[in-house]
Enzyme design. Structure first.
Site, PDB file in Angstrom:
ATOM      1  N   SER A  17       0.819  -1.199   0.000  1.00 29.15           N
ATOM      2  CA  SER A  17       0.000   0.000   0.000  1.00 29.15           C
ATOM      3  C   SER A  17       0.861   1.261   0.000  1.00 29.15           C
ATOM      4  O   SER A  17       1.964   1.281   0.553  1.00 29.15           O
ATOM      5  CB  SER A  17      -0.899   0.010   1.241  1.00 29.15           C
ATOM      6  OG  SER A  17      -1.555   1.256   1.392  1.00 29.15           O
TER       7      SER A  17
ATOM      8  N   TYR B 182      -2.301   5.759  -5.604  1.00 29.17           N
ATOM      9  CA  TYR B 182      -3.415   6.685  -5.795  1.00 29.17           C
ATOM     10  C   TYR B 182      -2.990   7.755  -6.801  1.00 29.17           C
ATOM     11  O   TYR B 182      -1.797   8.001  -6.998  1.00 29.17           O
ATOM     12  CB  TYR B 182      -3.783   7.380  -4.478  1.00 29.17           C
ATOM     13  CG  TYR B 182      -4.397   6.480  -3.442  1.00 29.17           C
ATOM     14  CD1 TYR B 182      -5.759   6.179  -3.469  1.00 29.17           C
ATOM     15  CD2 TYR B 182      -3.618   5.948  -2.410  1.00 29.17           C
ATOM     16  CE1 TYR B 182      -6.324   5.361  -2.497  1.00 29.17           C
ATOM     17  CE2 TYR B 182      -4.177   5.134  -1.434  1.00 29.17           C
ATOM     18  CZ  TYR B 182      -5.538   4.844  -1.495  1.00 29.17           C
ATOM     19  OH  TYR B 182      -6.089   4.034  -0.534  1.00 29.17           O
TER      20      TYR B 182
ATOM     21  N   THR C 120      -5.514   2.456  -7.551  1.00 28.03           N
ATOM     22  CA  THR C 120      -6.816   2.494  -6.886  1.00 28.03           C
ATOM     23  C   THR C 120      -7.662   3.575  -7.542  1.00 28.03           C
ATOM     24  O   THR C 120      -7.330   4.759  -7.480  1.00 28.03           O
ATOM     25  CB  THR C 120      -6.655   2.766  -5.388  1.00 28.03           C
ATOM     26  OG1 THR C 120      -5.979   1.654  -4.791  1.00 28.03           O
ATOM     27  CG2 THR C 120      -8.007   2.946  -4.710  1.00 28.03           C
TER      28      THR C 120
ATOM     29  N   LYS D 115      -7.677  -1.056  -9.911  1.00 31.55           N
ATOM     30  CA  LYS D 115      -8.298  -1.665  -8.737  1.00 31.55           C
ATOM     31  C   LYS D 115      -9.526  -0.854  -8.325  1.00 31.55           C
ATOM     32  O   LYS D 115      -9.451   0.354  -8.140  1.00 31.55           O
ATOM     33  CB  LYS D 115      -7.307  -1.721  -7.572  1.00 31.55           C
ATOM     34  CG  LYS D 115      -7.799  -2.497  -6.360  1.00 31.55           C
ATOM     35  CD  LYS D 115      -6.696  -2.603  -5.322  1.00 31.55           C
ATOM     36  CE  LYS D 115      -7.102  -3.505  -4.164  1.00 31.55           C
ATOM     37  NZ  LYS D 115      -8.235  -2.961  -3.392  1.00 31.55           N
TER      38      LYS D 115
ATOM     39  N   HIS E  10     -13.344  -1.910  -2.504  1.00 28.99           N
ATOM     40  CA  HIS E  10     -12.512  -1.371  -1.421  1.00 28.99           C
ATOM     41  C   HIS E  10     -12.906  -1.987  -0.073  1.00 28.99           C
ATOM     42  O   HIS E  10     -12.872  -1.337   0.969  1.00 28.99           O
ATOM     43  CB  HIS E  10     -12.660   0.155  -1.357  1.00 28.99           C
ATOM     44  CG  HIS E  10     -11.399   0.879  -0.997  1.00 28.99           C
ATOM     45  ND1 HIS E  10     -10.636   1.555  -1.907  1.00 28.99           N
ATOM     46  CD2 HIS E  10     -10.751   1.038   0.186  1.00 28.99           C
ATOM     47  CE1 HIS E  10      -9.604   2.115  -1.318  1.00 28.99           C
ATOM     48  NE2 HIS E  10      -9.632   1.797  -0.039  1.00 28.99           N
TER      49      HIS E  10
END
Length: 379
Positions: free
Chosen positions: A118, A145, A171, A243, A267
């Site tokens: 992450s 992100y 994401t 994602k 999510h």
């Protein structure tokens, strides 16, 4: 010779299932941590249905099949893994256990599966990958992100590629954070001593903001297919996966923009409540992919039978998040290993009991769906 399940016992605790691990791992977390990891947005509908939606699918076993040489292995992201399960990128793992992502990386390397890292990892991508390599061959992907600071975003991409990541998981479902009541009620803030080195935030910087306000400060809500995908492609040779996809329309766009794959995901029910369970969104996404783009899934997977059902409905691979957090909270690396061992053993037994000798033999013919008005409906 059939493998026997490994039973882990600490004090009077016997861990036989992911449900057991959730119960015992959650006990070890204070309320504000437990709520952060376990809760979804608003009414908790999606976080709940992600798991319960699997129950309407029934398995159709075949009998008198020779499964003595059944193999669970498959190829994902260009590397053979032990079974079609990997660990989703999940932030703040050191809040569950001090070793955090390092423990998870070691457990994934030991089991022979991929791990997602992450952007909110408490350790650097270099440290996480090195921890896994100390155990064995590894496979890692970097979650990303769309950021207001493009220079920072590029630094993350460059570091991930140099460290050995094979893909970027962008994401795409988070232009803003979902409405998470428990985080607001608890005034959730990242605990003292934890940092986010990949987004270059120190403890002091993190303490000054809530989780929500911190996210909004760096995340860009102006993300778009036309801007983000070509830009990332210009910065890296890693694969690009999207994602957070839940519709056929977005799978078609991922194909149009030359992405390598999509992860059907909501999510973990933490963004928009009331969206479809990922297993229910999977079939239309697989149909839209039409074999031209790879389709993975995450959300709500709690048993080996769940993995089997997702593969039968067309997913190439499944990803898990919360079971790993529960394992970390329960017993660090050994707890994560236990979670993976449980799911591996359950999946292997499910394959053998349905007469499948390889992952490629799992298909829609292996499933039916419950009907209220009569017999099981074949898919």
């Amino acid at each position: 010779m059939e493998e026997k399940p490994v039973v882990v016992s600490m004090s009077n605790e016997i861990i036989l299932s992911i449900e057991d691990l959730q119960k015992e791992g959650s006990k070890k977390l204070p309320t504000f941590k437990r709520d952060f990891f376990n809760s979804g947005s608003t009414g908790q509908i999606t976080v709940h249905e992600n798991s319960t939606a699997y129950s309407k699918y029934r398995i159709r076993p075949r009998v008198l099949r020779n499964v003595s040489k059944a193999s669970t292995s498959t190829v994902v992201l260009g590397r053979r893994i032990s079974f079609p399960l990997c660990v989703s990128p999940a932030g703040l793992q050191a809040m569950a256990h001090p070793d955090g992502e390092l423990a998870t990386s070691r457990a994934c390397a030991k089991r022979g599966i991929h791990m997602g890292i992450s952007s909110f990892s408490n350790y650097t991508v270099e440290e996480v990958i090195q921890a896994g390599r100390e155990v064995g061959p590894t496979g890692h992907v970097m979650q990303l992100y769309t950021m207001k600071d493009r220079a920072l975003e590029e630094r993350i991409i460059r570091r991930a590629e140099a460290a050995g990541c094979t893909a970027i998981f962008l994401t795409a479902d988070s232009p803003v954070l979902g409405v998470r009541y428990n985080e607001w009620r608890n005034d959730f803030r990242t605990p003292d001593g934890l940092e986010f080195p990949m987004i270059e935030k120190t403890t002091e910087m993190i303490k000054a903001q809530t989780h929500d306000s911190s996210f909004m400060a760096f995340n860009s809500d102006s993300h778009s297919w036309a801007d983000d995908i070509p830009w990332i492609r210009s910065k890296t040779k890693m694969q690009i996966w999207i994602k957070g996809v839940l519709t056929a329309e977005d799978v078609l766009l991922a194909r149009e923009y030359g992405c390598d794959g999509v992860i059907v995901s909501n999510h973990g029910g933490r963004q928009l409540d009331g969206t479809s369970a990922t297993i229910d969104a999977l079939p239309e996404c697989v149909e839209a992919a039409d074999g031209k783009i790879r389709v993975h899934i995450d959300g709500g997977i709690r048993t080996g039978a769940d993995i089997f059902k997702a593969i039968a409905l067309g997913a190439e691979c499944c990803w898990i998040g919360r079971p790993v957090i529960w394992g970390l909270a329960y017993n660090g690396q050994k707890g994560v290993e236990k979670a993976l061992d449980i799911l591996y053993d359950e999946f292997r037994r499910c394959m053998m009991l349905t007469g499948c000798t390889s992952v490629s033999e799992i298909s829609k013919a292996s499933l039916g769906i419950v009907r209220a008005d009569g017999p099981l409906a074949r898919l």
